[in-house]
Design a protein around this motif. Structure first.
Motif, PDB file in Angstrom:
ATOM      1  N   MET A   1       0.843  -1.183   0.000  1.00 35.84           N
ATOM      2  CA  MET A   1       0.000   0.000   0.000  1.00 35.84           C
ATOM      3  C   MET A   1       0.883   1.239   0.000  1.00 35.84           C
ATOM      4  O   MET A   1       1.740   1.408   0.849  1.00 35.84           O
ATOM      5  CB  MET A   1      -0.895  -0.028   1.240  1.00 35.84           C
ATOM      6  CG  MET A   1      -1.702   1.232   1.405  1.00 35.84           C
ATOM      7  SD  MET A   1      -2.778   1.143   2.841  1.00 35.84           S
ATOM      8  CE  MET A   1      -1.941   2.261   3.922  1.00 35.84           C
ATOM      9  N   SER A   2       0.669   2.088  -0.948  1.00 40.30           N
ATOM     10  CA  SER A   2       1.421   3.329  -1.046  1.00 40.30           C
ATOM     11  C   SER A   2       0.648   4.443  -0.336  1.00 40.30           C
ATOM     12  O   SER A   2      -0.561   4.569  -0.495  1.00 40.30           O
ATOM     13  CB  SER A   2       1.622   3.682  -2.520  1.00 40.30           C
ATOM     14  OG  SER A   2       2.327   4.888  -2.613  1.00 40.30           O
ATOM     15  N   ARG A   3       1.363   5.227   0.439  1.00 43.76           N
ATOM     16  CA  ARG A   3       0.738   6.342   1.153  1.00 43.76           C
ATOM     17  C   ARG A   3       1.043   7.641   0.418  1.00 43.76           C
ATOM     18  O   ARG A   3       2.016   7.746  -0.315  1.00 43.76           O
ATOM     19  CB  ARG A   3       1.273   6.431   2.575  1.00 43.76           C
ATOM     20  CG  ARG A   3       0.907   5.249   3.441  1.00 43.76           C
ATOM     21  CD  ARG A   3       1.454   5.480   4.840  1.00 43.76           C
ATOM     22  NE  ARG A   3       1.233   4.379   5.716  1.00 43.76           N
ATOM     23  CZ  ARG A   3       0.226   4.291   6.581  1.00 43.76           C
ATOM     24  NH1 ARG A   3      -0.655   5.249   6.672  1.00 43.76           N
ATOM     25  NH2 ARG A   3       0.104   3.249   7.354  1.00 43.76           N
ATOM     26  N   SER A   4       0.261   8.648   0.711  1.00 41.43           N
ATOM     27  CA  SER A   4       0.476   9.963   0.112  1.00 41.43           C
ATOM     28  C   SER A   4       1.501  10.734   0.933  1.00 41.43           C
ATOM     29  O   SER A   4       1.840  10.374   2.067  1.00 41.43           O
ATOM     30  CB  SER A   4      -0.841  10.744   0.069  1.00 41.43           C
ATOM     31  OG  SER A   4      -1.219  11.143   1.379  1.00 41.43           O
ATOM     32  N   GLY A   5       1.971  11.833   0.365  1.00 43.98           N
ATOM     33  CA  GLY A   5       2.869  12.717   1.097  1.00 43.98           C
ATOM     34  C   GLY A   5       2.211  13.277   2.337  1.00 43.98           C
ATOM     35  O   GLY A   5       2.850  13.435   3.385  1.00 43.98           O
ATOM     36  N   ALA A   6       0.921  13.568   2.241  1.00 41.67           N
ATOM     37  CA  ALA A   6       0.186  14.065   3.409  1.00 41.67           C
ATOM     38  C   ALA A   6       0.141  13.003   4.503  1.00 41.67           C
ATOM     39  O   ALA A   6       0.269  13.314   5.691  1.00 41.67           O
ATOM     40  CB  ALA A   6      -1.225  14.485   3.006  1.00 41.67           C
ATOM     41  N   LEU A   8       2.402  10.747   5.075  1.00 48.52           N
ATOM     42  CA  LEU A   8       3.728  10.740   5.681  1.00 48.52           C
ATOM     43  C   LEU A   8       3.868  11.881   6.683  1.00 48.52           C
ATOM     44  O   LEU A   8       4.341  11.681   7.811  1.00 48.52           O
ATOM     45  CB  LEU A   8       4.818  10.847   4.608  1.00 48.52           C
ATOM     46  CG  LEU A   8       6.251  10.991   5.134  1.00 48.52           C
ATOM     47  CD1 LEU A   8       6.644   9.792   5.993  1.00 48.52           C
ATOM     48  CD2 LEU A   8       7.205  11.176   3.966  1.00 48.52           C
ATOM     49  N   ALA A   9       3.445  13.065   6.281  1.00 47.91           N
ATOM     50  CA  ALA A   9       3.527  14.213   7.189  1.00 47.91           C
ATOM     51  C   ALA A   9       2.720  13.956   8.463  1.00 47.91           C
ATOM     52  O   ALA A   9       3.181  14.256   9.577  1.00 47.91           O
ATOM     53  CB  ALA A   9       3.036  15.481   6.492  1.00 47.91           C
ATOM     54  N   LEU A  10       1.542  13.380   8.320  1.00 48.50           N
ATOM     55  CA  LEU A  10       0.714  13.092   9.485  1.00 48.50           C
ATOM     56  C   LEU A  10       1.324  12.001  10.366  1.00 48.50           C
ATOM     57  O   LEU A  10       1.226  12.064  11.598  1.00 48.50           O
ATOM     58  CB  LEU A  10      -0.699  12.717   9.058  1.00 48.50           C
ATOM     59  CG  LEU A  10      -1.513  13.872   8.467  1.00 48.50           C
ATOM     60  CD1 LEU A  10      -2.832  13.353   7.873  1.00 48.50           C
ATOM     61  CD2 LEU A  10      -1.766  14.942   9.508  1.00 48.50           C
ATOM     62  N   LEU A  11       1.948  11.001   9.761  1.00 45.69           N
ATOM     63  CA  LEU A  11       2.634   9.975  10.545  1.00 45.69           C
ATOM     64  C   LEU A  11       3.788  10.576  11.344  1.00 45.69           C
ATOM     65  O   LEU A  11       3.979  10.250  12.525  1.00 45.69           O
ATOM     66  CB  LEU A  11       3.160   8.859   9.639  1.00 45.69           C
ATOM     67  CG  LEU A  11       2.134   7.880   9.111  1.00 45.69           C
ATOM     68  CD1 LEU A  11       2.758   7.001   8.014  1.00 45.69           C
ATOM     69  CD2 LEU A  11       1.579   7.019  10.236  1.00 45.69           C
ATOM     70  N   LEU A  12       4.552  11.449  10.711  1.00 49.71           N
ATOM     71  CA  LEU A  12       5.667  12.096  11.417  1.00 49.71           C
ATOM     72  C   LEU A  12       5.154  12.981  12.544  1.00 49.71           C
ATOM     73  O   LEU A  12       5.683  12.961  13.662  1.00 49.71           O
ATOM     74  CB  LEU A  12       6.512  12.904  10.434  1.00 49.71           C
ATOM     75  CG  LEU A  12       7.303  12.073   9.429  1.00 49.71           C
ATOM     76  CD1 LEU A  12       7.882  12.973   8.344  1.00 49.71           C
ATOM     77  CD2 LEU A  12       8.384  11.268  10.118  1.00 49.71           C
ATOM     78  N   LEU A  13       4.117  13.745  12.258  1.00 51.41           N
ATOM     79  CA  LEU A  13       3.516  14.589  13.283  1.00 51.41           C
ATOM     80  C   LEU A  13       2.937  13.733  14.406  1.00 51.41           C
ATOM     81  O   LEU A  13       3.092  14.057  15.589  1.00 51.41           O
ATOM     82  CB  LEU A  13       2.425  15.475  12.675  1.00 51.41           C
ATOM     83  CG  LEU A  13       1.715  16.419  13.634  1.00 51.41           C
ATOM     84  CD1 LEU A  13       2.698  17.387  14.280  1.00 51.41           C
ATOM     85  CD2 LEU A  13       0.629  17.186  12.895  1.00 51.41           C
ATOM     86  N   GLY A  14       2.306  12.631  14.049  1.00 48.23           N
ATOM     87  CA  GLY A  14       1.758  11.730  15.051  1.00 48.23           C
ATOM     88  C   GLY A  14       2.832  11.147  15.953  1.00 48.23           C
ATOM     89  O   GLY A  14       2.642  11.024  17.167  1.00 48.23           O
ATOM     90  N   GLY A  15       3.981  10.799  15.378  1.00 49.80           N
ATOM     91  CA  GLY A  15       5.094  10.299  16.181  1.00 49.80           C
ATOM     92  C   GLY A  15       5.596  11.351  17.146  1.00 49.80           C
ATOM     93  O   GLY A  15       5.825  11.081  18.337  1.00 49.80           O
TER      94      GLY A  15
END
Length: 159
Positions: A1-6, A8-15
């Motif tokens: 499953m490929s994720r969007s750039g958004a 990725l940004a939300l995953l980083l922010l979530g971390g």
């Protein structure tokens, strides 16, 4: 499953949010229930030489008034004091108190503990790889707390 750039940004922010929220909750459990992330940033800036509200505001990319409010909260809670500048008798300088430095040390220890939890969850190699990749993508250190504009929104609800 490929994720969007958004994504990725939300995953980083979530971390980031997960670590900060965990540290804030643990500080509260250790008796520092009045500490917020902005207080850590402010005390670090003061310890690094931000001696007044104007300089603290510049370092945190907030108005002088917002910096003054943060300073007042930190003073009321005993984390910073205003002392006389040895070079200018009429000028006051901010200083982090021993209690403020203890809060900073506790926060650092808690972040180390949270990192260890992540290591147990995903494995030492995976976490080291994650850190290596993030450093390659965003620089090492990725963000300095005093970089203009990086955290200028949403500070009012953290004081």
């Amino acid at each position: 499953m490929s994720r969007s750039g958004a994504d990725l940004a939300l995953l980083l922010l979530g971390g980031f949010r997960s670590l900060v929220d965990g540290a804030t909750a643990e500080l509260a459990r250790r008796g520092y229930e009045d500490v917020r992330p902005v207080h850590d940033f402010a005390m670090r800036a003061i310890a690094d030489g931000a001696g007044n509200a104007s300089e603290l505001g510049r370092r945190l990319s907030v108005s002088k008034q917002a910096a003054a409010k943060t300073i007042a909260v930190l003073q009321d809670r005993g984390y910073v004091t205003r002392g006389t500048d040895p070079r200018h008798a009429r000028r006051m300088l901010l200083q982090v108190t021993p209690l403020g430095f203890e809060v900073l040390r506790q926060g650092e220890a808690i972040f180390d503990e949270l990192r260890e939890q992540w290591e147990r969850q995903i494995g030492a190699t995976q976490l080291q790889n994650l850190e290596t990749y993030l450093a390659a993508l965003s620089g090492d250190p990725a963000v300095r707390f005093d970089t203009p504009g990086w955290m200028s929104r949403g500070l009012g609800d953290l004081m």
